[in-house]
Design an enzyme around this catalytic site. Sequence first.
Site, PDB file in Angstrom:
ATOM      1  N   THR A   8      -0.185  -1.160   6.803  1.00 40.25           N
ATOM      2  CA  THR A   8      -1.442  -0.454   7.029  1.00 40.25           C
ATOM      3  C   THR A   8      -2.422  -1.453   7.621  1.00 40.25           C
ATOM      4  O   THR A   8      -2.258  -2.664   7.458  1.00 40.25           O
ATOM      5  CB  THR A   8      -2.031   0.137   5.724  1.00 40.25           C
ATOM      6  OG1 THR A   8      -2.227  -0.914   4.788  1.00 40.25           O
ATOM      7  CG2 THR A   8      -1.133   1.212   5.147  1.00 40.25           C
ATOM      8  N   SER A   9      -3.424  -0.937   8.306  1.00 38.06           N
ATOM      9  CA  SER A   9      -4.389  -1.817   8.975  1.00 38.06           C
ATOM     10  C   SER A   9      -5.379  -2.441   8.014  1.00 38.06           C
ATOM     11  O   SER A   9      -5.868  -3.530   8.245  1.00 38.06           O
ATOM     12  CB  SER A   9      -5.150  -1.039  10.046  1.00 38.06           C
ATOM     13  OG  SER A   9      -4.245  -0.591  11.019  1.00 38.06           O
ATOM     14  N   THR A  10      -5.698  -1.732   6.920  1.00 42.50           N
ATOM     15  CA  THR A  10      -6.673  -2.255   5.969  1.00 42.50           C
ATOM     16  C   THR A  10      -6.195  -2.021   4.548  1.00 42.50           C
ATOM     17  O   THR A  10      -5.326  -1.190   4.303  1.00 42.50           O
ATOM     18  CB  THR A  10      -8.045  -1.565   6.129  1.00 42.50           C
ATOM     19  OG1 THR A  10      -7.926  -0.196   5.721  1.00 42.50           O
ATOM     20  CG2 THR A  10      -8.559  -1.642   7.554  1.00 42.50           C
ATOM     21  N   GLN A  13      -6.295   1.643   2.893  1.00 37.28           N
ATOM     22  CA  GLN A  13      -5.350   2.701   3.232  1.00 37.28           C
ATOM     23  C   GLN A  13      -4.180   2.758   2.254  1.00 37.28           C
ATOM     24  O   GLN A  13      -3.021   2.798   2.640  1.00 37.28           O
ATOM     25  CB  GLN A  13      -4.843   2.508   4.663  1.00 37.28           C
ATOM     26  CG  GLN A  13      -5.953   2.584   5.687  1.00 37.28           C
ATOM     27  CD  GLN A  13      -5.479   2.224   7.084  1.00 37.28           C
ATOM     28  OE1 GLN A  13      -4.553   1.453   7.267  1.00 37.28           O
ATOM     29  NE2 GLN A  13      -6.118   2.802   8.080  1.00 37.28           N
TER      30      GLN A  13
END
Length: 189
Positions: A8-10, A13
């Site tokens: 996930t990007s962050t 999430q």
Amino acid sequence: MIVGYARTSTTDQKAGLEAQLRDLRAAGCEDIYQEEVSSVDTVNREKLAEVMRFVRKDDVLVVSKLDRLARSVSHLNDLVKEIEGKGASLRILDMSIDTATPNGRLMLNLLGSIAQFEREIMLERQREGIAKAKADGKYKGRKPTARAQSSEVLKLVKVEGMAAADVAARLRISRASVYRILSDAATPG
């Protein structure tokens, strides 16, 4: 061996990461590498580098979605070349693509190109929207998070004697921001 990779990007999430892990387990992944890092941050995608080193002959690397693995068509091609060079294959669950087959390789290239095209169009629209909002005086940019903590930075450095690097780590801001705040405080005006 069937090996999974989830990203996930962050760290916000969590649900997305949990869904990926669920799908990878359902696909029979015996080992899953996971990380929370932006796809454009190629330097810090340590788990991707780790899984790429781990994959060997006859292994299958499984991802839930194409965008969880590669940031562009060229990056995807590099990864697939490396995977296939080891005698392994790539499986993308949501597209039912398996590079162990000729049809899978064809579909991967077609869909990868389409995904990159869609991303470039979305970014172009975003830039146009931001430019219009700026022209209308509605876009101010993001809120300066580090400067909002100026008093805490000054207290930690000047009162408690903390080093700039330690202050940055504690407040989750960059060292450059700490130095900028200290410089601003030292400049009369």
